[in-house]
Design a protein around this motif. Sequence first.
Motif, PDB file in Angstrom:
ATOM      1  N   ALA A 244      76.608  -7.579 -15.575  1.00 26.93           N
ATOM      2  CA  ALA A 244      75.895  -6.946 -14.471  1.00 26.93           C
ATOM      3  C   ALA A 244      74.395  -7.232 -14.464  1.00 26.93           C
ATOM      4  O   ALA A 244      73.683  -6.727 -13.595  1.00 26.93           O
ATOM      5  N   LEU A 245      73.911  -8.014 -15.423  1.00 22.70           N
ATOM      6  CA  LEU A 245      72.500  -8.406 -15.427  1.00 22.70           C
ATOM      7  C   LEU A 245      72.390  -9.746 -14.707  1.00 22.70           C
ATOM      8  O   LEU A 245      72.902 -10.756 -15.169  1.00 22.70           O
ATOM      9  N   ASP A 246      71.721  -9.734 -13.565  1.00 19.94           N
ATOM     10  CA  ASP A 246      71.697 -10.935 -12.727  1.00 19.94           C
ATOM     11  C   ASP A 246      70.814 -12.038 -13.283  1.00 19.94           C
ATOM     12  O   ASP A 246      71.184 -13.214 -13.253  1.00 19.94           O
ATOM     13  N   LEU A 247      69.633 -11.669 -13.762  1.00 22.48           N
ATOM     14  CA  LEU A 247      68.661 -12.685 -14.169  1.00 22.48           C
ATOM     15  C   LEU A 247      67.856 -12.192 -15.355  1.00 22.48           C
ATOM     16  O   LEU A 247      67.328 -11.078 -15.340  1.00 22.48           O
ATOM     17  N   ALA A 248      67.766 -13.039 -16.375  1.00 22.60           N
ATOM     18  CA  ALA A 248      66.924 -12.747 -17.537  1.00 22.60           C
ATOM     19  C   ALA A 248      65.948 -13.894 -17.730  1.00 22.60           C
ATOM     20  O   ALA A 248      66.314 -15.069 -17.596  1.00 22.60           O
ATOM     21  N   PHE A 249      64.710 -13.552 -18.029  1.00 26.53           N
ATOM     22  CA  PHE A 249      63.702 -14.536 -18.408  1.00 26.53           C
ATOM     23  C   PHE A 249      63.566 -14.512 -19.925  1.00 26.53           C
ATOM     24  O   PHE A 249      63.298 -13.465 -20.513  1.00 26.53           O
ATOM     25  N   LEU A 250      63.745 -15.678 -20.550  1.00 28.75           N
ATOM     26  CA  LEU A 250      63.631 -15.786 -22.000  1.00 28.75           C
ATOM     27  C   LEU A 250      62.783 -17.001 -22.358  1.00 28.75           C
ATOM     28  O   LEU A 250      62.764 -17.991 -21.622  1.00 28.75           O
ATOM     29  N   GLY A 251      62.104 -16.920 -23.490  1.00 31.11           N
ATOM     30  CA  GLY A 251      61.318 -18.041 -23.979  1.00 31.11           C
ATOM     31  C   GLY A 251      61.911 -18.595 -25.259  1.00 31.11           C
ATOM     32  O   GLY A 251      62.833 -18.025 -25.842  1.00 31.11           O
ATOM     33  N   GLY A 252      61.366 -19.721 -25.706  1.00 29.36           N
ATOM     34  CA  GLY A 252      61.803 -20.319 -26.959  1.00 29.36           C
ATOM     35  C   GLY A 252      60.697 -21.160 -27.547  1.00 29.36           C
ATOM     36  O   GLY A 252      59.957 -21.820 -26.809  1.00 29.36           O
ATOM     37  N   ALA A 253      60.566 -21.133 -28.863  1.00 30.82           N
ATOM     38  CA  ALA A 253      59.611 -22.033 -29.508  1.00 30.82           C
ATOM     39  C   ALA A 253      60.054 -23.477 -29.316  1.00 30.82           C
ATOM     40  O   ALA A 253      59.235 -24.385 -29.172  1.00 30.82           O
ATOM     41  N   GLN A 254      61.369 -23.686 -29.335  1.00 31.33           N
ATOM     42  CA  GLN A 254      61.969 -24.968 -28.987  1.00 31.33           C
ATOM     43  C   GLN A 254      63.040 -24.735 -27.928  1.00 31.33           C
ATOM     44  O   GLN A 254      63.784 -23.754 -27.991  1.00 31.33           O
ATOM     45  N   ILE A 255      63.100 -25.633 -26.967  1.00 31.12           N
ATOM     46  CA  ILE A 255      64.157 -25.647 -25.951  1.00 31.12           C
ATOM     47  C   ILE A 255      64.702 -27.064 -25.938  1.00 31.12           C
ATOM     48  O   ILE A 255      63.956 -28.016 -25.685  1.00 31.12           O
ATOM     49  N   ASP A 256      65.978 -27.219 -26.242  1.00 30.04           N
ATOM     50  CA  ASP A 256      66.482 -28.586 -26.391  1.00 30.04           C
ATOM     51  C   ASP A 256      67.204 -29.083 -25.147  1.00 30.04           C
ATOM     52  O   ASP A 256      67.225 -28.425 -24.101  1.00 30.04           O
ATOM     53  N   SER A 257      67.783 -30.265 -25.263  1.00 29.82           N
ATOM     54  CA  SER A 257      68.389 -30.945 -24.117  1.00 29.82           C
ATOM     55  C   SER A 257      69.557 -30.173 -23.517  1.00 29.82           C
ATOM     56  O   SER A 257      69.919 -30.386 -22.361  1.00 29.82           O
ATOM     57  N   ARG A 258      70.149 -29.269 -24.280  1.00 35.45           N
ATOM     58  CA  ARG A 258      71.273 -28.474 -23.784  1.00 35.45           C
ATOM     59  C   ARG A 258      70.836 -27.109 -23.254  1.00 35.45           C
ATOM     60  O   ARG A 258      71.672 -26.317 -22.827  1.00 35.45           O
ATOM     61  N   GLY A 259      69.541 -26.825 -23.367  1.00 41.18           N
ATOM     62  CA  GLY A 259      69.057 -25.511 -22.973  1.00 41.18           C
ATOM     63  C   GLY A 259      69.204 -24.470 -24.061  1.00 41.18           C
ATOM     64  O   GLY A 259      68.984 -23.282 -23.818  1.00 41.18           O
ATOM     65  N   ASP A 260      69.571 -24.891 -25.275  1.00 33.07           N
ATOM     66  CA  ASP A 260      69.599 -23.970 -26.410  1.00 33.07           C
ATOM     67  C   ASP A 260      68.161 -23.689 -26.852  1.00 33.07           C
ATOM     68  O   ASP A 260      67.266 -24.526 -26.661  1.00 33.07           O
ATOM     69  N   ILE A 261      67.942 -22.525 -27.448  1.00 35.69           N
ATOM     70  CA  ILE A 261      66.589 -22.170 -27.867  1.00 35.69           C
ATOM     71  C   ILE A 261      66.538 -21.879 -29.364  1.00 35.69           C
ATOM     72  O   ILE A 261      67.525 -21.456 -29.972  1.00 35.69           O
ATOM     73  N   ASN A 262      65.373 -22.126 -29.932  1.00 32.62           N
ATOM     74  CA  ASN A 262      65.109 -21.825 -31.340  1.00 32.62           C
ATOM     75  C   ASN A 262      63.940 -20.862 -31.422  1.00 32.62           C
ATOM     76  O   ASN A 262      62.839 -21.158 -30.955  1.00 32.62           O
ATOM     77  N   LEU A 263      64.198 -19.702 -32.001  1.00 31.96           N
ATOM     78  CA  LEU A 263      63.154 -18.721 -32.283  1.00 31.96           C
ATOM     79  C   LEU A 263      63.238 -18.279 -33.744  1.00 31.96           C
ATOM     80  O   LEU A 263      62.753 -17.206 -34.094  1.00 31.96           O
ATOM     81  N   SER A 264      63.860 -19.112 -34.586  1.00 32.33           N
ATOM     82  CA  SER A 264      64.156 -18.710 -35.961  1.00 32.33           C
ATOM     83  C   SER A 264      63.264 -19.403 -36.989  1.00 32.33           C
ATOM     84  O   SER A 264      62.461 -18.750 -37.651  1.00 32.33           O
ATOM     85  N   TYR A 265      63.403 -20.703 -37.133  1.00 34.58           N
ATOM     86  CA  TYR A 265      62.596 -21.413 -38.128  1.00 34.58           C
ATOM     87  C   TYR A 265      62.656 -22.910 -37.871  1.00 34.58           C
ATOM     88  O   TYR A 265      63.508 -23.414 -37.140  1.00 34.58           O
ATOM     89  N   ILE A 266      61.722 -23.631 -38.518  1.00 37.69           N
ATOM     90  CA  ILE A 266      61.706 -25.092 -38.511  1.00 37.69           C
ATOM     91  C   ILE A 266      61.812 -25.552 -39.956  1.00 37.69           C
ATOM     92  O   ILE A 266      61.098 -25.056 -40.827  1.00 37.69           O
ATOM     93  N   GLY A 267      62.703 -26.518 -40.219  1.00 39.15           N
ATOM     94  CA  GLY A 267      62.827 -27.059 -41.566  1.00 39.15           C
ATOM     95  C   GLY A 267      64.045 -26.525 -42.301  1.00 39.15           C
ATOM     96  O   GLY A 267      64.966 -25.960 -41.711  1.00 39.15           O
ATOM     97  N   ASP A 268      64.031 -26.699 -43.615  1.00 38.01           N
ATOM     98  CA  ASP A 268      65.119 -26.240 -44.478  1.00 38.01           C
ATOM     99  C   ASP A 268      65.204 -24.714 -44.409  1.00 38.01           C
ATOM    100  O   ASP A 268      64.204 -24.031 -44.643  1.00 38.01           O
ATOM    101  N   PRO A 269      66.376 -24.159 -44.107  1.00 38.12           N
ATOM    102  CA  PRO A 269      66.471 -22.693 -43.996  1.00 38.12           C
ATOM    103  C   PRO A 269      66.120 -21.962 -45.283  1.00 38.12           C
ATOM    104  O   PRO A 269      65.711 -20.802 -45.245  1.00 38.12           O
TER     105      PRO A 269
END
Length: 230
Positions: free
Chosen positions: A85-110
């Motif tokens: 029932a939520l029509d539209l959400a605005f979200l950001g990402g530190a990284q946004i890749d070619s598939r539209g996936d987002i990264n807000l977790s970390y860069i490098g070895d976990p």
Amino acid sequence: MAVFLARQIRDGEIVFHGVASALPMTAVGVARRLHAPGLTYLNIPGGVDARPAHLPGSTVGAQLLEGARAVFNLAEIFDLSARGALDLAFLGGAQIDSRGDINLSYIGDPRRPKVRLPGGAGSACILPTARRTVLWRTAHDPRSFPERCAWVTASGRVDRVVTPLCLFRKEGGRLVIESRHAGVSAEAVREATGFDPGPCEEAPETPEPTPAETAALQAADPGGVRFLEF
């Protein structure tokens, strides 16, 4: 960018944005004044259709409860989205890749990351369940727009991506360019994007803000809160 985000809002939609979202917060005010007076606005503090006298410097500010018709807590927003029932959400990402996936977790070895990012908050819940999601990023460079995210924090129903250079739409599971902003060359988009953005040369120019949109933008955000994102 606030105007370009506002254009993504349709009249009558239930619209939500998360934390650190000065541009979407401003976009809601622009859309409400122009083409979407019937939108329903939900925010992190829980205000439903809040109408603050002035936009706060934080999207978790108590001012976003001013004039609210009701209070709707964050757990209820997640439930609303999960029920479709939520029509539209605005979200950001530190990284946004070619598939539209987002990264807000970390860069490098976990185990020993080079960079620890702020975390996904509710993005992993909202992105796959909202009817449409519009992503935005105020930096457009190959690190911000890689072929694949270093880590996928959230994946789901991306409709559009707004950047300082262009608009992307998701088509066939990948982001492709929809339009280039005024004065931005096809070469500039290609050089700034870490994946193939599609036919940049054929992409039309994004219509510049109209006088009505510019006036609505100034009325919605006379204090320039939107510039905090840059």
